[in-house]
Design a protein around this motif. Structure first.
Motif, PDB file in Angstrom:
ATOM      1  N   ALA A 275       0.870  -1.269  -0.103  1.00 59.36           N
ATOM      2  CA  ALA A 275       0.006  -0.035  -0.076  1.00 59.36           C
ATOM      3  C   ALA A 275       1.048   1.288   0.169  1.00 59.36           C
ATOM      4  O   ALA A 275       0.356   2.262   0.385  1.00 59.36           O
ATOM      5  CB  ALA A 275      -0.964  -0.048   1.245  1.00 59.36           C
ATOM      6  N   ALA A 276       2.035   1.108  -0.477  1.00 61.70           N
ATOM      7  CA  ALA A 276       2.970   2.179  -0.391  1.00 61.70           C
ATOM      8  C   ALA A 276       2.334   3.395  -1.310  1.00 61.70           C
ATOM      9  O   ALA A 276       1.974   3.009  -2.204  1.00 61.70           O
ATOM     10  CB  ALA A 276       4.358   1.831  -0.882  1.00 61.70           C
ATOM     11  N   PRO A 277       2.294   4.490  -0.994  1.00 64.42           N
ATOM     12  CA  PRO A 277       1.982   5.739  -1.774  1.00 64.42           C
ATOM     13  C   PRO A 277       2.724   5.735  -3.292  1.00 64.42           C
ATOM     14  O   PRO A 277       4.098   5.410  -3.210  1.00 64.42           O
ATOM     15  CB  PRO A 277       1.994   6.958  -1.157  1.00 64.42           C
ATOM     16  CG  PRO A 277       3.108   6.479   0.074  1.00 64.42           C
ATOM     17  CD  PRO A 277       2.653   5.293   0.365  1.00 64.42           C
ATOM     18  N   SER A 278       2.279   6.325  -4.064  1.00 71.40           N
ATOM     19  CA  SER A 278       2.841   6.453  -5.455  1.00 71.40           C
ATOM     20  C   SER A 278       4.235   7.116  -5.497  1.00 71.40           C
ATOM     21  O   SER A 278       4.954   6.793  -6.295  1.00 71.40           O
ATOM     22  CB  SER A 278       1.816   7.111  -6.634  1.00 71.40           C
ATOM     23  OG  SER A 278       1.425   8.371  -6.200  1.00 71.40           O
ATOM     24  N   TRP A 279       4.376   8.091  -4.727  1.00 73.21           N
ATOM     25  CA  TRP A 279       5.477   8.973  -4.608  1.00 73.21           C
ATOM     26  C   TRP A 279       6.686   8.271  -4.446  1.00 73.21           C
ATOM     27  O   TRP A 279       7.845   8.613  -4.428  1.00 73.21           O
ATOM     28  CB  TRP A 279       5.228  10.534  -4.005  1.00 73.21           C
ATOM     29  CG  TRP A 279       4.762  10.131  -2.547  1.00 73.21           C
ATOM     30  CD1 TRP A 279       3.533  10.001  -2.096  1.00 73.21           C
ATOM     31  CD2 TRP A 279       5.903   9.799  -1.516  1.00 73.21           C
ATOM     32  NE1 TRP A 279       3.432   9.944  -0.810  1.00 73.21           N
ATOM     33  CE2 TRP A 279       4.771   9.754  -0.288  1.00 73.21           C
ATOM     34  CE3 TRP A 279       7.196   9.557  -1.067  1.00 73.21           C
ATOM     35  CZ2 TRP A 279       5.137   9.505   1.143  1.00 73.21           C
ATOM     36  CZ3 TRP A 279       7.544   9.295   0.221  1.00 73.21           C
ATOM     37  CH2 TRP A 279       6.569   9.304   1.170  1.00 73.21           C
ATOM     38  N   CYS A 280       6.709   7.220  -3.578  1.00 74.18           N
ATOM     39  CA  CYS A 280       7.836   6.379  -2.975  1.00 74.18           C
ATOM     40  C   CYS A 280       8.594   5.884  -4.508  1.00 74.18           C
ATOM     41  O   CYS A 280       9.632   5.634  -4.386  1.00 74.18           O
ATOM     42  CB  CYS A 280       7.173   5.100  -2.468  1.00 74.18           C
ATOM     43  SG  CYS A 280       6.473   5.498  -0.596  1.00 74.18           S
ATOM     44  N   HIS A 281       7.954   5.778  -5.512  1.00 71.34           N
ATOM     45  CA  HIS A 281       8.553   5.179  -6.699  1.00 71.34           C
ATOM     46  C   HIS A 281       9.286   6.240  -7.576  1.00 71.34           C
ATOM     47  O   HIS A 281      10.004   5.952  -8.429  1.00 71.34           O
ATOM     48  CB  HIS A 281       7.551   4.527  -7.625  1.00 71.34           C
ATOM     49  CG  HIS A 281       6.858   3.180  -7.149  1.00 71.34           C
ATOM     50  ND1 HIS A 281       7.331   2.060  -7.317  1.00 71.34           N
ATOM     51  CD2 HIS A 281       5.737   3.358  -6.288  1.00 71.34           C
ATOM     52  CE1 HIS A 281       6.722   1.500  -6.463  1.00 71.34           C
ATOM     53  NE2 HIS A 281       5.599   1.824  -6.156  1.00 71.34           N
ATOM     54  N   ALA A 282       8.875   7.731  -7.095  1.00 71.60           N
ATOM     55  CA  ALA A 282       9.407   8.721  -7.873  1.00 71.60           C
ATOM     56  C   ALA A 282      10.791   9.123  -7.531  1.00 71.60           C
ATOM     57  O   ALA A 282      11.311   9.065  -6.261  1.00 71.60           O
ATOM     58  CB  ALA A 282       8.463   9.945  -7.551  1.00 71.60           C
ATOM     59  N   PRO A 283      11.332   9.912  -8.579  1.00 73.10           N
ATOM     60  CA  PRO A 283      12.915  10.511  -8.174  1.00 73.10           C
ATOM     61  C   PRO A 283      12.511  11.993  -7.365  1.00 73.10           C
ATOM     62  O   PRO A 283      11.658  12.407  -7.447  1.00 73.10           O
ATOM     63  CB  PRO A 283      13.341  10.617  -9.639  1.00 73.10           C
ATOM     64  CG  PRO A 283      12.141  10.900 -10.335  1.00 73.10           C
ATOM     65  CD  PRO A 283      11.069   9.915 -10.008  1.00 73.10           C
ATOM     66  N   PHE A 284      13.464  12.452  -6.742  1.00 67.13           N
ATOM     67  CA  PHE A 284      13.553  13.549  -6.216  1.00 67.13           C
ATOM     68  C   PHE A 284      15.090  14.104  -6.170  1.00 67.13           C
ATOM     69  O   PHE A 284      15.984  13.021  -5.833  1.00 67.13           O
ATOM     70  CB  PHE A 284      13.110  13.294  -4.789  1.00 67.13           C
ATOM     71  CG  PHE A 284      12.986  14.767  -3.995  1.00 67.13           C
ATOM     72  CD1 PHE A 284      11.926  15.440  -4.157  1.00 67.13           C
ATOM     73  CD2 PHE A 284      14.184  15.054  -3.000  1.00 67.13           C
ATOM     74  CE1 PHE A 284      12.068  16.695  -3.401  1.00 67.13           C
ATOM     75  CE2 PHE A 284      14.210  16.267  -2.731  1.00 67.13           C
ATOM     76  CZ  PHE A 284      13.105  17.262  -2.774  1.00 67.13           C
ATOM     77  N   GLU A 285      15.455  15.413  -6.379  1.00 65.07           N
ATOM     78  CA  GLU A 285      16.679  15.851  -6.324  1.00 65.07           C
ATOM     79  C   GLU A 285      17.247  16.452  -5.000  1.00 65.07           C
ATOM     80  O   GLU A 285      16.619  17.705  -4.774  1.00 65.07           O
ATOM     81  CB  GLU A 285      16.902  16.778  -7.543  1.00 65.07           C
ATOM     82  CG  GLU A 285      18.226  17.330  -7.878  1.00 65.07           C
ATOM     83  CD  GLU A 285      19.233  16.119  -7.978  1.00 65.07           C
ATOM     84  OE1 GLU A 285      20.124  16.058  -6.929  1.00 65.07           O
ATOM     85  OE2 GLU A 285      19.144  15.751  -8.796  1.00 65.07           O
ATOM     86  N   PRO A 286      17.914  15.838  -4.281  1.00 63.26           N
ATOM     87  CA  PRO A 286      18.416  16.524  -3.050  1.00 63.26           C
ATOM     88  C   PRO A 286      19.102  17.623  -3.307  1.00 63.26           C
ATOM     89  O   PRO A 286      19.567  18.474  -2.125  1.00 63.26           O
ATOM     90  CB  PRO A 286      19.327  15.174  -2.301  1.00 63.26           C
ATOM     91  CG  PRO A 286      19.662  14.414  -3.348  1.00 63.26           C
ATOM     92  CD  PRO A 286      18.736  14.302  -4.451  1.00 63.26           C
ATOM     93  N   GLU A 287      20.027  17.773  -4.354  1.00 59.37           N
ATOM     94  CA  GLU A 287      20.695  18.816  -4.686  1.00 59.37           C
ATOM     95  C   GLU A 287      20.132  19.978  -5.587  1.00 59.37           C
ATOM     96  O   GLU A 287      20.812  20.268  -6.720  1.00 59.37           O
ATOM     97  CB  GLU A 287      22.117  18.437  -5.207  1.00 59.37           C
ATOM     98  CG  GLU A 287      23.197  18.302  -3.692  1.00 59.37           C
ATOM     99  CD  GLU A 287      22.929  16.847  -3.112  1.00 59.37           C
ATOM    100  OE1 GLU A 287      22.964  16.661  -2.047  1.00 59.37           O
ATOM    101  OE2 GLU A 287      22.758  15.815  -4.025  1.00 59.37           O
ATOM    102  N   GLY A 288      18.990  20.220  -5.707  1.00 60.65           N
ATOM    103  CA  GLY A 288      18.090  20.741  -6.719  1.00 60.65           C
ATOM    104  C   GLY A 288      18.303  22.305  -6.583  1.00 60.65           C
ATOM    105  O   GLY A 288      19.309  22.840  -5.877  1.00 60.65           O
ATOM    106  N   ILE A 289      17.443  22.820  -7.308  1.00 60.46           N
ATOM    107  CA  ILE A 289      17.674  24.424  -7.690  1.00 60.46           C
ATOM    108  C   ILE A 289      17.201  25.027  -6.134  1.00 60.46           C
ATOM    109  O   ILE A 289      17.885  26.037  -5.807  1.00 60.46           O
ATOM    110  CB  ILE A 289      16.574  24.748  -8.646  1.00 60.46           C
ATOM    111  CG1 ILE A 289      17.017  24.084 -10.001  1.00 60.46           C
ATOM    112  CG2 ILE A 289      16.687  26.282  -8.938  1.00 60.46           C
ATOM    113  CD1 ILE A 289      16.257  24.158 -11.183  1.00 60.46           C
ATOM    114  N   LEU A 290      15.893  25.081  -5.983  1.00 64.97           N
ATOM    115  CA  LEU A 290      15.600  25.878  -4.825  1.00 64.97           C
ATOM    116  C   LEU A 290      16.429  25.439  -3.363  1.00 64.97           C
ATOM    117  O   LEU A 290      16.605  26.411  -2.589  1.00 64.97           O
ATOM    118  CB  LEU A 290      14.053  25.599  -4.667  1.00 64.97           C
ATOM    119  CG  LEU A 290      13.459  26.536  -3.432  1.00 64.97           C
ATOM    120  CD1 LEU A 290      13.840  28.065  -3.572  1.00 64.97           C
ATOM    121  CD2 LEU A 290      11.923  26.333  -3.409  1.00 64.97           C
TER     122      LEU A 290
END
Length: 466
Positions: A275-290
């Motif tokens: 039942a993991a939420p969908s965003w668990c599969h998504a990428p995320f940039e820890p050194e991103g722009i903001l």
């Protein structure tokens, strides 16, 4: 390109490539040894948390809110980069030459950042190289350092003429002397907070690109339609990166995959819950722009400590400034964490800036007391050697280039290599524990090994200069 240079033993280059030389005492005849040691400590921590964090998640990055040992590494780097800027730029005559050096060094940092973390290098585990340009990662550790260095160094250059020439007496004299620098910091903070809490985040979709995943090629939708949220799927940091960088050019294995919402083995990595939420599969940039905009604040705070080192001559005067500011930042960050803004490395929140910068200030002050006042240099020699050749150790050890080269020589099976043999038979087998064995392997076969190599290169006057 970076270059390896042999130089006279009395002249050393700054290994984290922010400046041509490390800090010196006011008499300009000796190095401030604590700068090298603090830099070496930060590189050693990076190796430790990267290579042992999988077995010891308490030292790895916090999955989302919170602050583990690994979450201090990046702010420590930015802090020491900031300290080096005023010490280096004061040696460069002329504004034009200073701008040229800053720009060229920034480009070299960006090049190495893309090469090492953009996906081209697959070391140390995969014996391949190359990257699909549709999937190259644009951001990373060196890219963030390059951005913070460029912004703060240019501010230091252009604001130099706007400040008085001498420091007057008083505890706040250095603050008054560089008030324009703090104004730049305030503008950056206002911009970051305005975007973080004011940006509207709509629903978004992504396709799983991990070919090893059972969900490869599956399209997920994440429901948001919110503003000012700091949760994993619907924050402005991730939204801006998806819009500007493109979701395929972000980090594919973010720390949030180890959160309780995602995996059954949290805080370890493991299979996702049904039942993991969908965003668990998504990428995320820890050194991103903001988040990199906010990260500039860590460097500005470091610059202030460099200004104190330049202008205040007595040990007690310097320590009074450093320790009081470090304690104040720690208290402010902790109060913010429990009241308004949680500690979060991946968002680089303001509370996180305060706590990590305050910790950097106190750790550096402690090293300064032990080394530059009490003269206990011998105990810290391994860290000093690493700090003098930090770029070499970062590339070869933290990025696994040397281990990848060794893994290229195997017998029958790619896992029959010297690296795996040493791990299994000398460390894991002796201690009958993979967790303890890997920890000891990282400390002795990586950190101490590269400290000795750096010491040998130091004796030969060889340093990696960017």
């Amino acid at each position: 390109m970076a270059e390896i240079k042999a130089e006279p033993a009395q002249r050393h280059t700054l290994a984290i490539p922010m400046a041509d030389d490390s800090a010196q005492k006011p008499n300009k005849t000796q190095r401030v040894a604590s700068l090298d040691i603090f830099r070496g400590l930060t590189v050693a921590l990076m190796i430790l948390v990267d290579d042992a964090g999988g077995e010891w998640p308490v030292i790895g990055h916090a999955p989302w809110h919170g602050c583990n040992l690994a979450d201090f590494v990046m702010p420590f780097f930015l802090f020491i980069v900031g300290m080096a800027i005023p010490l280096a730029l004061k040696r460069i005559p002329g504004k034009g030459k200073a701008i040229q050096k800053v720009g060229f060094r920034t480009l070299k940092l960006l090049f190495w950042g893309l090469l090492l973390q953009g996906g081209y290098s697959h070391a140390p585990d995969k014996l391949t190289y190359g990257v699909d340009m549709k999937m190259i990662r644009f951001c990373g550790i060196l890219q963030r350092i390059a951005f913070a260095y460029l912004v703060v160094a240019l501010a230091e250059i252009f604001l130099k003429d706007a400040q008085p020439k001498d420091v007057s007496a008083g505890h706040f004299s250095v603050f008054r002397l560089y008030c324009w620098h703090w104004l730049v910091g305030a503008c950056i903070l206002i911009m970051y907070l305005a975007l973080l809490y004011g940006t509207y985040v709509p629903d978004w979709q992504f396709t799983v690109q991990n070919k090893d995943s059972a969900d490869y090629g599956k399209v997920f939708t994440v429901a948001c339609n919110v503003r000012g949220k700091l949760d994993p799927p619907c924050n402005a940091v991730g939204y801006i990166d998806r819009e500007v960088l493109g979701i395929n050019h972000m980090y594919q294995r973010p720390a949030w995959r180890r959160s309780r919402a995602c995996t059954v083995n949290s805080p370890y990595e493991g299979p996702f819950k049904d039942a993991a939420p969908s965003w668990c599969h998504a990428p995320f940039e820890p050194e991103g722009i903001l988040s990199s905009i906010s990260a500039v604040l860590s460097t500005i705070i470091g610059v202030h400590f460099g200004h104190v080192l330049v202008h205040l001559k007595g040990h007690s005067e310097r320590l009074r400034q450093w320790i009081m500011m470090g304690i104040a930042l720690l208290i402010l960050g902790i109060v913010l964490h429990f009241t308004a803004i949680p500690l979060n490395k991946q968002l680089y929140t303001f509370s996180y800036v305060c706590v990590t910068s305050g910790a950097a200030a106190l750790v550096f002050s402690a090293i300064y007391i032990l080394v530059d006042i009490w003269d206990l240099k011998l105990v810290f020699l391994p860290l000093k050697w690493i700090g003098m050749n930090a770029m070499l150790v970062y590339v070869m050890a933290a990025e696994g280039i040397f281990a990848g080269f060794i893994n290229g020589w195997y017998y029958q099976d790619p896992h029959n290599t010297l690296v795996y043999w040493i791990q299994k038979h000398i460390f894991i087998g002796v201690w009958h524990s993979r967790r303890v064995g890997i920890l000891l392997y990282v400390i002795f076969a990586e950190i101490l090994f590269w400290a000795i190599i750096a010491g040998i290169l130091h004796r030969s006057g060889i340093y990696w200069k960017l």
